[in-house]
Design a protein around this motif. Structure first.
Motif, short mmCIF file in Angstrom:
data_model
loop_
_atom_site.label_atom_id
_atom_site.label_comp_id
_atom_site.label_asym_id
_atom_site.label_seq_id
_atom_site.Cartn_x
_atom_site.Cartn_y
_atom_site.Cartn_z
N ARG A 191 130.63 9.79 -65.12
CA ARG A 191 131.63 10.81 -65.48
C ARG A 191 131.98 11.67 -64.27
NH1 ARG A 191 128.50 10.90 -70.30
NH2 ARG A 191 127.24 12.60 -69.50
N THR A 214 134.21 9.65 -61.93
CA THR A 214 135.55 9.53 -62.49
C THR A 214 136.36 10.80 -62.25
OG1 THR A 214 134.78 7.99 -64.19
CG2 THR A 214 136.86 9.14 -64.61
N SER A 243 138.11 7.27 -69.54
CA SER A 243 136.84 6.55 -69.47
C SER A 243 137.02 5.32 -68.60
CB SER A 243 136.37 6.14 -70.87
OG SER A 243 135.18 5.35 -70.80
#
Length: 240
Positions: A19, A22, A38
């Motif tokens: 996460r 990202t 995601s």
């Protein structure tokens, strides 16, 4: 590997790193990106060029040796545009490359290895230039592209339609159709009187869904240990 040997806390740490990566390195590559992005295998995702926009809860997947590419190109002073709606799924190995404009509607699912391009990239007789060999692509909402589908320039695919695996789409496909072949042709119509669930239904309560997935992960990994995981990494057996 026959099963996931990671202990729960290792899986949590890895998901947290994913996460962070990202947010830090993938999201800034878009001109705009909605919440809930995601990705898997982010180092195998290439985002190149400007005018790339992604809606909420998009899932963009890649895998080692099977990279995914979202790209816009600048030709003769014209920069391409690429827009993905909400709840879009992009599977590993897919390439989406825009010279002019590619629009992909919400809830659309793109299987592995698809190729979508709005340009031939070279003229028939002038192989050094694109010239007029480009035209916008519009893929409607809730479309499903099967494995290794190719979508060519100037194509519109209507809402809810399905394109069979390995098909080459060179002309428009109407809404609520199932098409297949090279070139793709309509082989059946979808019964619009039947209720249809969409990917958006998976995100009616994102917080609840995340909690449920965490509980499931905790349950599935409940017997795993740090020692067992390290052993499976450095000295795997037939049982791993």
């Amino acid at each position: 590997m026959r099963r996931d040997r990671r202990p729960y806390f290792i899986r949590r740490l890895q998901n947290g790193w994913l996460r962070f990566y990202t947010r830090k390195y993938i999201a800034p590559a878009f001109d705009a990106v909605g919440p809930g992005l995601s990705v898997t295998s982010p180092r195998d995702i290439e985002i190149w060029g400007g005018n790339i926009r992604v809606g909420a809860c998009a899932h963009i997947h890649a895998s080692r040796g099977n990279p995914t590419r979202l790209c816009t190109w600048t030709t003769d002073g014209r920069e391409g545009r690429l827009t993905l709606g909400d709840y879009v799924l992009v599977s590993p190995g897919t390439q989406i490359i825009a010279s002019e404009s590619i629009e992909i509607g919400s809830n659309t699912m793109i299987a592995s290895g698809c190729y979508i391009s709005d340009s031939d990239w070279h003229d028939t007789y002038d192989r050094t230039r694109e010239l007029g060999k480009h035209a916008p692509i519009v893929i409607g909402e809730n479309v499903w592209l099967g494995v290794r589908v190719i979508v060519g320039k100037g194509v519109t695919i209507g809402d809810n339609s399905i394109i069979g695996a390995g098909s080459v789409v060179t002309r428009d496909i109407p809404a609520n159709s199932i098409a297949a072949g090279n070139p793709a042709r309509v082989v059946r119509e979808i019964d619009t009187s039947r209720a249809m669930r969409k990917r958006a239904d998976l995100f009616n309560d994102p917080a609840l869904g995340e909690r449920d997935m965490d509980r499931l992960m905790r349950y599935l990994l409940r017997e795993n240990t740090l020692f067992g995981w390290l052993r499976s990494v450095f000295s795997p057996t037939r049982e791993d």
